[in-house]
Design an enzyme around this catalytic site. Structure first.
Site, short mmCIF file in Angstrom:
data_model
loop_
_atom_site.label_atom_id
_atom_site.label_comp_id
_atom_site.label_asym_id
_atom_site.label_seq_id
_atom_site.Cartn_x
_atom_site.Cartn_y
_atom_site.Cartn_z
N ARG A 179 -0.92 11.72 -19.76
CA ARG A 179 -1.08 12.87 -18.83
C ARG A 179 0.08 12.88 -17.85
NH1 ARG A 179 -4.24 8.62 -16.62
NH2 ARG A 179 -3.36 8.01 -14.60
N GLY A 225 -7.56 0.92 -15.65
CA GLY A 225 -7.74 1.04 -14.22
C GLY A 225 -8.63 -0.01 -13.59
N LYS A 282 -8.17 0.43 -25.89
CA LYS A 282 -7.08 -0.49 -25.53
C LYS A 282 -6.73 -1.47 -26.64
CE LYS A 282 -7.20 1.79 -21.84
NZ LYS A 282 -6.39 3.00 -21.81
N GLU A 284 -0.95 -0.28 -20.62
CA GLU A 284 -1.62 0.88 -21.19
C GLU A 284 -0.69 2.09 -21.12
OE1 GLU A 284 -4.87 2.16 -18.00
OE2 GLU A 284 -5.09 0.07 -18.51
N LYS A 289 -11.00 -7.92 -20.52
CA LYS A 289 -10.82 -6.48 -20.27
C LYS A 289 -11.70 -5.66 -21.20
CE LYS A 289 -5.97 -6.70 -18.82
NZ LYS A 289 -4.64 -6.11 -19.01
N ASN A 334 -0.61 6.18 -20.16
CA ASN A 334 -1.28 7.33 -19.57
C ASN A 334 -0.78 8.58 -20.28
OD1 ASN A 334 -2.58 5.75 -17.56
ND2 ASN A 334 -0.64 5.67 -16.47
C1 MV4 Z 1 -3.69 -7.77 -16.20
C2 MV4 Z 1 -3.35 -8.57 -15.08
C3 MV4 Z 1 -2.90 -9.84 -15.31
N1 MV4 Z 1 -2.81 -10.32 -16.58
N2 MV4 Z 1 -3.57 -8.28 -17.44
C4 MV4 Z 1 -5.28 -3.98 -13.74
C5 MV4 Z 1 -5.58 -2.60 -14.23
C6 MV4 Z 1 -5.47 -2.65 -15.71
N3 MV4 Z 1 -4.72 -1.55 -16.16
C7 MV4 Z 1 -4.80 -3.94 -16.02
N4 MV4 Z 1 -4.72 -4.70 -14.82
C8 MV4 Z 1 -4.27 -5.98 -14.85
N5 MV4 Z 1 -4.10 -6.51 -16.08
C9 MV4 Z 1 -3.16 -9.54 -17.60
N6 MV4 Z 1 -3.08 -10.02 -18.84
C10 MV4 Z 1 -3.47 -8.01 -13.81
C11 MV4 Z 1 -3.95 -6.71 -13.69
C12 MV4 Z 1 -4.06 -6.24 -12.34
C13 MV4 Z 1 -3.22 -5.23 -11.86
C14 MV4 Z 1 -2.29 -4.61 -12.66
C15 MV4 Z 1 -1.50 -3.62 -12.17
C16 MV4 Z 1 -1.62 -3.23 -10.85
C17 MV4 Z 1 -2.53 -3.82 -10.04
C18 MV4 Z 1 -3.35 -4.81 -10.52
C19 MV4 Z 1 -4.29 -5.42 -9.68
C20 MV4 Z 1 -5.10 -6.40 -10.18
C21 MV4 Z 1 -4.99 -6.80 -11.51
#
Ligand code: MV4
Length: 445
Positions: free
Chosen positions: A292, A164, A116, A288, A158, A290
């Site tokens: 696929r 995910g 990432k 991100e 992260k 994907n």
């Molecule tokens: C975030 C965020 C808030 N701020 N990044 C969740 C999965 C991963 N791909 C990244 N995610 C998130 N990143 C920042 N800077 C909130 C989430 C997140 C989320 C994102 C998309 C769909 C559902 C989610 C549920 C919780 C947190």
């Protein structure tokens, strides 16, 4: 043209790929674990090879077993579906080394997006908006505290090898940093054998909107508009739709252009998805990529009226894409029908489907591999199928969905149908007023 494609997957996506291959006159090889010997993908493929025991590591994730199946059946390409080996760079490389076309991106493309921090650096260079953050890896709790003060709380930690949601921690105050840093690192290390973590400003109550893209072998990339995947529970999507109720023509233009920049930056080949977080002011940030075909590709198929698996196979064959973008002509919604008990924390409910009646009628599509008498094995995901409705307007697509859900009869296992039925009548859902937080407060009656 490919003569024969081996499908390195199971369940509905294996069936989905077989259907398109049939239409294209391509022979298919199913691979299956002993747990899947009675599956429809085995019955509907032209040939089938047992590749091992139920555990993923002994079958659908076992590269030597799959390569042996491809060699004995003389397959000239492998479709990985989603999950399992779909984003495994080593597998893509091994296919290439054996002269078998991997229907997906090259190992370099998978690796560019798999880490990432690397992906984010690439996006910054390409001019794609990203959430402000630490840039590189966090070296210590102390450094994390200093950075968080600069960025401003709340922040999120992260895993660089993640995606995910695993190894992710929100941090709202400096006093929580040490614990969050240590647990995020431990979780990342345990899940990905890489404990590297980085920091971002936490975007509050975002929407998850992703752009479907397609790139050919000659550097042409187009976008196929968005899907809204904000209705998730613990990082499991339950509903996806296109267009997003939050979208405007201007935002689609800018997000589409950003997604094309993102894919072009890595010379992306195949179909793929750029995930964005979108805040309440409609600022959007790369999350991100994907690399696929995704579970929810069907909603895009319905609104642009194109078969994405066919497009993916044609790209793998070296066909050029036109270079024009595609815009939603309809509204489509997908409900994931899982063998889970929505009244019991969505606990998996594997077992035998004793009765099955599948909905139909105008505007209804069901992508499913199950039949009456089918036993859902406990070893894999709990998806029974995807119910997709399509109509001229969002309201009609929701009404058709409610009607179709009401017709769907699945006995023998618990399903997510009651959850979806209630959601289709929810005022906030119907008005498009939801974020990724929506299900945290949704109460099932
Ligand atoms: C975030 C965020 C808030 N701020 N990044 C969740 C999965 C991963 N791909 C990244 N995610 C998130 N990143 C920042 N800077 C909130 C989430 C997140 C989320 C994102 C998309 C769909 C559902 C989610 C549920 C919780 C947190």
């Amino acid at each position: 043209m490919f003569k024969k494609i081996l499908i390195a997957n199971r369940g509905e996506i294996a069936l989905r790929v077989i259907r398109t291959c049939r239409e294209m006159g391509i022979k298919t090889v199913a691979v299956y674990s002993t747990a899947d010997k009675d599956s429809l993908h085995v019955r509907f493929a032209d040939e089938a090879v047992c590749i091992g025991k139920p555990a993923g590591s002994e079958s659908y994730l076992n590269i030597p077993h799959i390569m042996a199946a491809a060699e004995i059946t003389n397959a000239d390409a492998i479709h990985p579906g989603y999950g399992f080996l779909a984003e495994n760079a080593k597998f893509s490389q091994i296919c290439a080394d054996h002269g078998i076309k991997f229907i997906g991106p090259t190992p370099e493309m998978i690796n560019a997006m798999g880490d990432k921090i690397t992906a984010k650096e690439t996006m910054i260079k390409a001019g794609v908006p990203v959430v402000p953050g630490s840039g590189g890896l966090l070296e210590s709790v102390e450094q994390a505290k200093v950075l968080a003060k600069e960025i401003g709380y709340p922040v999120i930690l992260k895993a660089t090898a993640g995606g995910g949601g695993k190894g992710m921690r929100e941090v709202w105050h400096e006093s929580e940093m040490e614990r969050a840093f240590n647990t995020a690192k431990a979780e990342a290390g345990a899940s990905f054998k890489n404990d590297g973590v980085y920091m971002e400003k936490f975007v509050e109550e975002p929407r998850h909107i992703e752009i479907q893209i397609a790139g050919d072998q000659y550097g042409n990339v187009c976008h196929l508009s968005e899907r809204d995947c904000s209705i998730q529970r613990r990082h499991q999507k339950l509903i996806e739709e296109s267009p997003s109720p939050f979208m405007t023509p201007e935002l689609r233009e800018t997000m589409g252009a950003a997604a094309i920049k993102a894919a072009s930056a890595i010379n992306y080949e195949s179909v793929g998805t750029i995930e964005f977080l979108v805040d309440k002011h409609r600022n959007f940030y790369f999350m991100e990529m994907n690399t696929r075909i995704q579970v929810e590709h069907c909603v895009t198929e319905e609104v642009i009226n194109h078969d994405l698996i066919k497009e993916q196979i044609k790209i793998a064959l070296g066909e050029r894409i036109s270079g024009k973008n595609y815009f939603p002509q309809m509204h489509a919604i997908e409900c994931r029908i899982n063998a889970e008990d929505p009244y019991n924390d969505f606990r998996p409910s594997p077992g035998k489907i004793t009765t099955l009646h599948t909905p139909g009628g105008h505007g209804v599509r069901v992508d499913s591999h199950v039949y009456a008498g089918y036993v859902i094995p406990p070893y894999y995901d709990s998806m029974i199928g995807k119910l997709i409705t399509v109509a001229q307007t969002r309201e009609e697509a929701i009404d058709t969905m409610y009607r179709a859900l009401s017709e769907y009869v699945i006995e023998g296992v618990k399903t997510t149908i009651p959850f979806h039925l209630q959601l289709m009548k929810n005022e906030d859902f119907r008005s498009g007023n939801f974020t990724t937080k929506f299900l945290e407060t949704f109460k099932l009656q």
